[in-house]
Design a protein around this motif. Structure first.
Motif, short mmCIF file in Angstrom:
data_model
loop_
_atom_site.label_atom_id
_atom_site.label_comp_id
_atom_site.label_asym_id
_atom_site.label_seq_id
_atom_site.Cartn_x
_atom_site.Cartn_y
_atom_site.Cartn_z
N VAL A 64 -36.39 -10.55 -1.54
CA VAL A 64 -36.04 -9.48 -2.42
C VAL A 64 -35.37 -8.38 -1.95
N ARG A 65 -35.40 -8.21 -0.45
CA ARG A 65 -34.65 -7.34 0.23
C ARG A 65 -33.27 -7.54 0.43
N ARG A 66 -32.86 -8.75 0.52
CA ARG A 66 -31.52 -9.23 0.61
C ARG A 66 -30.88 -9.21 -0.93
N ARG A 67 -31.50 -9.47 -1.99
CA ARG A 67 -31.15 -9.49 -3.34
C ARG A 67 -30.79 -8.22 -3.78
N ARG A 68 -31.75 -6.98 -3.46
CA ARG A 68 -31.38 -5.76 -3.57
C ARG A 68 -30.34 -5.44 -3.06
N ALA A 69 -29.91 -5.67 -1.69
CA ALA A 69 -28.81 -5.15 -0.88
C ALA A 69 -27.53 -5.52 -1.57
N ALA A 70 -27.53 -6.94 -1.93
CA ALA A 70 -26.42 -7.59 -2.56
C ALA A 70 -25.87 -6.91 -4.07
N VAL A 71 -27.19 -6.54 -4.84
CA VAL A 71 -26.79 -5.97 -6.08
C VAL A 71 -26.35 -4.48 -5.96
N ARG A 72 -26.94 -3.85 -4.72
CA ARG A 72 -26.43 -2.37 -4.78
C ARG A 72 -25.03 -2.42 -3.92
N MET A 73 -24.66 -3.43 -3.26
CA MET A 73 -23.11 -3.51 -2.95
C MET A 73 -22.39 -4.08 -3.81
N ARG A 74 -22.75 -4.62 -5.00
CA ARG A 74 -21.87 -5.11 -5.94
C ARG A 74 -21.66 -3.79 -7.04
N HIS A 75 -22.71 -2.98 -7.09
CA HIS A 75 -22.60 -1.87 -8.01
C HIS A 75 -21.54 -0.64 -7.34
N GLU A 76 -21.68 -0.72 -6.06
CA GLU A 76 -20.89 0.18 -5.21
C GLU A 76 -19.50 -0.17 -5.32
N ARG A 77 -19.21 -1.38 -5.21
CA ARG A 77 -17.83 -2.09 -5.29
C ARG A 77 -17.17 -1.63 -6.72
N ALA A 78 -18.21 -2.02 -7.91
CA ALA A 78 -17.94 -1.84 -9.18
C ALA A 78 -17.35 -0.35 -9.42
N ASP A 79 -18.19 0.69 -9.07
CA ASP A 79 -18.22 2.04 -9.01
C ASP A 79 -16.73 2.44 -8.17
N ALA A 80 -16.51 1.91 -7.07
CA ALA A 80 -15.52 2.39 -6.37
C ALA A 80 -14.07 1.75 -7.15
N ALA A 81 -14.14 0.71 -7.92
CA ALA A 81 -12.89 0.12 -8.41
C ALA A 81 -12.65 0.77 -9.83
N VAL A 82 -13.75 1.28 -10.56
CA VAL A 82 -13.70 2.34 -11.54
C VAL A 82 -13.03 3.65 -11.14
N THR A 83 -13.32 4.17 -10.18
CA THR A 83 -12.90 5.22 -9.68
C THR A 83 -11.46 5.39 -9.24
N LYS A 84 -10.98 4.03 -8.55
CA LYS A 84 -9.76 4.06 -8.18
C LYS A 84 -8.88 3.69 -9.42
N ARG A 85 -9.21 3.15 -10.30
CA ARG A 85 -8.52 2.94 -11.65
C ARG A 85 -8.27 4.21 -12.39
N ARG A 86 -9.29 4.98 -12.33
CA ARG A 86 -9.20 6.49 -13.14
C ARG A 86 -8.22 7.13 -12.48
N GLU A 87 -8.36 7.07 -11.03
CA GLU A 87 -7.23 8.21 -10.06
C GLU A 87 -5.99 7.48 -10.71
N ARG A 88 -5.64 6.23 -10.74
CA ARG A 88 -4.44 5.73 -10.78
C ARG A 88 -3.74 6.11 -12.38
N GLU A 89 -4.66 6.19 -13.24
CA GLU A 89 -4.19 6.55 -14.75
C GLU A 89 -4.02 7.64 -14.62
N LEU A 90 -4.85 8.88 -13.92
CA LEU A 90 -4.43 10.12 -13.89
C LEU A 90 -3.15 10.48 -13.31
N ALA A 91 -2.74 9.78 -12.33
CA ALA A 91 -1.49 10.00 -11.70
C ALA A 91 -0.35 9.54 -12.24
N ASN A 92 -0.58 8.44 -13.19
CA ASN A 92 0.54 7.94 -14.09
C ASN A 92 0.66 9.09 -15.17
N HIS A 93 -0.14 9.67 -15.63
CA HIS A 93 0.17 10.54 -16.66
C HIS A 93 0.65 11.92 -16.21
#
Length: 156
Positions: free
Chosen positions: A127-156
């Protein structure tokens, strides 16, 4: 997708089961120590030796888990030394249970208790390993969304 998305290892499963079994023997050792002490006080001479062995074991565990544990080294070392020194003498008295318990039906129940504690250790590791993996996956997804939004704002 990797075969083991939660990064669960065989060594981790074995170590968590062993830790569960070790913790299960502590209350049984306490019962044995309290029951044997009045009958044979000479057996209590071994307690200081096992306190030292437990403290050394705590130091070894602190050293072995250093890369995986994020807490400060001194605090982790202190906690594990105290835990080892407190639990090792109690675990050492488990061998005296046969002097205390005279009923043959209790042995399998104690074995079942120890087995269940080992199984709880394995489940808690999973359970501890699964929670850590899910948390890391969500953090990576949030970082990717933030990076994509920054790129979109920089292009406009």
């Amino acid at each position: 997708m990797p075969r083991n998305p939660y990064r669960i290892t065989v060594v981790g499963l074995i170590a968590s089961a062993a830790f569960g079994v070790y913790l299960a023997t502590v209350p049984l050792g306490l019962v044995a120590m309290l029951a044997v002490a009045p009958q044979d006080p000479g057996k209590l001479v071994t307690v200081p030796v096992f306190i030292g062995v437990g403290a050394l074991t705590g130091l070894l565990v602190a050293r072995a888990t250093r890369p995986r544990n994020a807490t400060a080294h001194k605090r982790r070392r202190r906690r594990l030394v105290v835990a080892g020194a407190a639990t090792m003498p109690l675990t050492a008295f488990v061998g005296q249970l046969d002097l205390v318990i005279h009923d043959d039906a209790v042995g399998p129940q104690l074995g079942g208790f120890i087995f269940c504690c080992g199984a709880v250790g394995v489940v808690s590791y999973y359970v501890r390993r699964r929670r850590a993996a899910v948390r890391m996956r969500h953090e990576r997804a949030d970082a990717a969304v933030t990076k994509r939004r920054e790129r979109e704002l920089a292009n406009h």
